[in-house]
Design an enzyme around this catalytic site. Structure first.
Site, short mmCIF file in Angstrom:
data_model
loop_
_atom_site.label_atom_id
_atom_site.label_comp_id
_atom_site.label_asym_id
_atom_site.label_seq_id
_atom_site.Cartn_x
_atom_site.Cartn_y
_atom_site.Cartn_z
N TYR A 6 6.73 -10.10 6.92
CA TYR A 6 6.60 -8.66 7.10
C TYR A 6 7.22 -8.25 8.43
O TYR A 6 7.09 -8.96 9.43
CB TYR A 6 5.13 -8.24 7.08
CG TYR A 6 4.53 -8.17 5.70
CD1 TYR A 6 4.55 -6.99 4.97
CD2 TYR A 6 3.94 -9.29 5.12
CE1 TYR A 6 4.00 -6.92 3.70
CE2 TYR A 6 3.38 -9.23 3.85
CZ TYR A 6 3.41 -8.04 3.15
OH TYR A 6 2.87 -7.97 1.89
N ASP A 13 0.82 -1.21 0.00
CA ASP A 13 0.00 0.00 0.00
C ASP A 13 0.86 1.26 0.00
O ASP A 13 2.08 1.21 0.21
CB ASP A 13 -0.91 0.02 1.23
CG ASP A 13 -2.04 -1.00 1.14
OD1 ASP A 13 -2.37 -1.43 0.02
OD2 ASP A 13 -2.59 -1.37 2.20
#
Length: 246
Positions: free
Chosen positions: A111, A52
């Site tokens: 992540y 994003d």
């Protein structure tokens, strides 16, 4: 023509996300512009994940078909880097099988999310950490994190728009690590993730860490399958796509 894979990093601050869009700066857009400069034709790329706006990457992986069979891996790496902006860098290039697509062949995505709990804001790391100058109870956060490991319906931990997609996901590992000087790393490992899922997990764990919630509240949010019960999303700039494993 050979299928090439590249591993690269980028600072997501000045991009409107990874995926190419009209009239805005994106990572994919800059990468494909660089490839076109090198090879003189448009080249489509296939990425392991679409980050994003504001999210960074240490180990994004992309594949594409290289029209020049004479170039070796290091030649390709150097040529692309010479045509990329300063906030994208190719780390590794290798030849792979003709149908390699990192999105579908990834075995695990890792992540990292960084939180800075120090009382003074560090201006030199502010683009890469969530500055949260409050004490967090790490042990309670670790208890809460255990409820999220395994296969679950994570719709409560996703952005709007995921209702019509499969929302069952598996978290293989979720660790909360105290680094030093108030810096905390939340490391999340899984095969794939919903949009906003990692940032939502972080926000909910931080809510526990502050003492506003008890660890069991995270289990309630998960089981509710109701996004409105969630603590929302942590800021994008603390998140990194750290590594993709195949």
């Amino acid at each position: 023509m050979r299928r090439v894979a590249i591993e690269f990093s980028y600072d997501g601050t000045d991009f409107f996300g990874y995926q190419i869009q009209n009239n805005v700066r994106t990572v994919q857009g800059e990468l494909e512009k660089a490839l076109e400069k090198v090879f003189k034709i448009h080249i489509d790329t296939y990425a392991a994940g679409r980050t994003d706006t504001g999210v960074h990457a240490n180990g994004q992986v992309v594949s594409f078909d290289c029209p020049n069979d004479r170039l070796m891996e290091n030649d390709i790496k150097n040529a692309i880097n010479a045509n990329l902006p300063g906030d994208i860098y190719i780390k590794k290039v290798w030849f792979t099988h003709p149908t390699f697509n990192p999105r579908y062949e990834a075995k695990r995505r890792i992540y990292h999310y960084y939180i800075d709990t120090s009382k003074s804001k560090n201006l030199f790391t502010r683009r890469y950490v969530w500055w949260f100058p409050y004490e967090l109870d790490i042990e309670k956060m670790r208890i809460a994190a255990k409820y999220l490991i395994g296969e679950h319906d994570f719709i409560s931990f996703s952005k709007k728009g995921e209702e019509n997609t499969k929302t069952i996901r598996t978290i293989n590992n979720l660790r909360i690590i105290e680094i030093k000087n108030g810096l905390i790393l939340i490391r999340v490992e899984g095969i794939s993730f919903l949009r906003g899922m990692v940032r939502s997990i972080v926000a909910n764990l931080v809510r526990v860490g502050t003492g506003i919630w008890e660890p069991e509240k995270v289990k309630e949010v998960l089981e509710s399958k109701d996004r409105s019960k969630s603590a929302g999303l942590a800021p994008a700039h603390g998140l990194f796509l750290y590594k993709v494993l195949f």
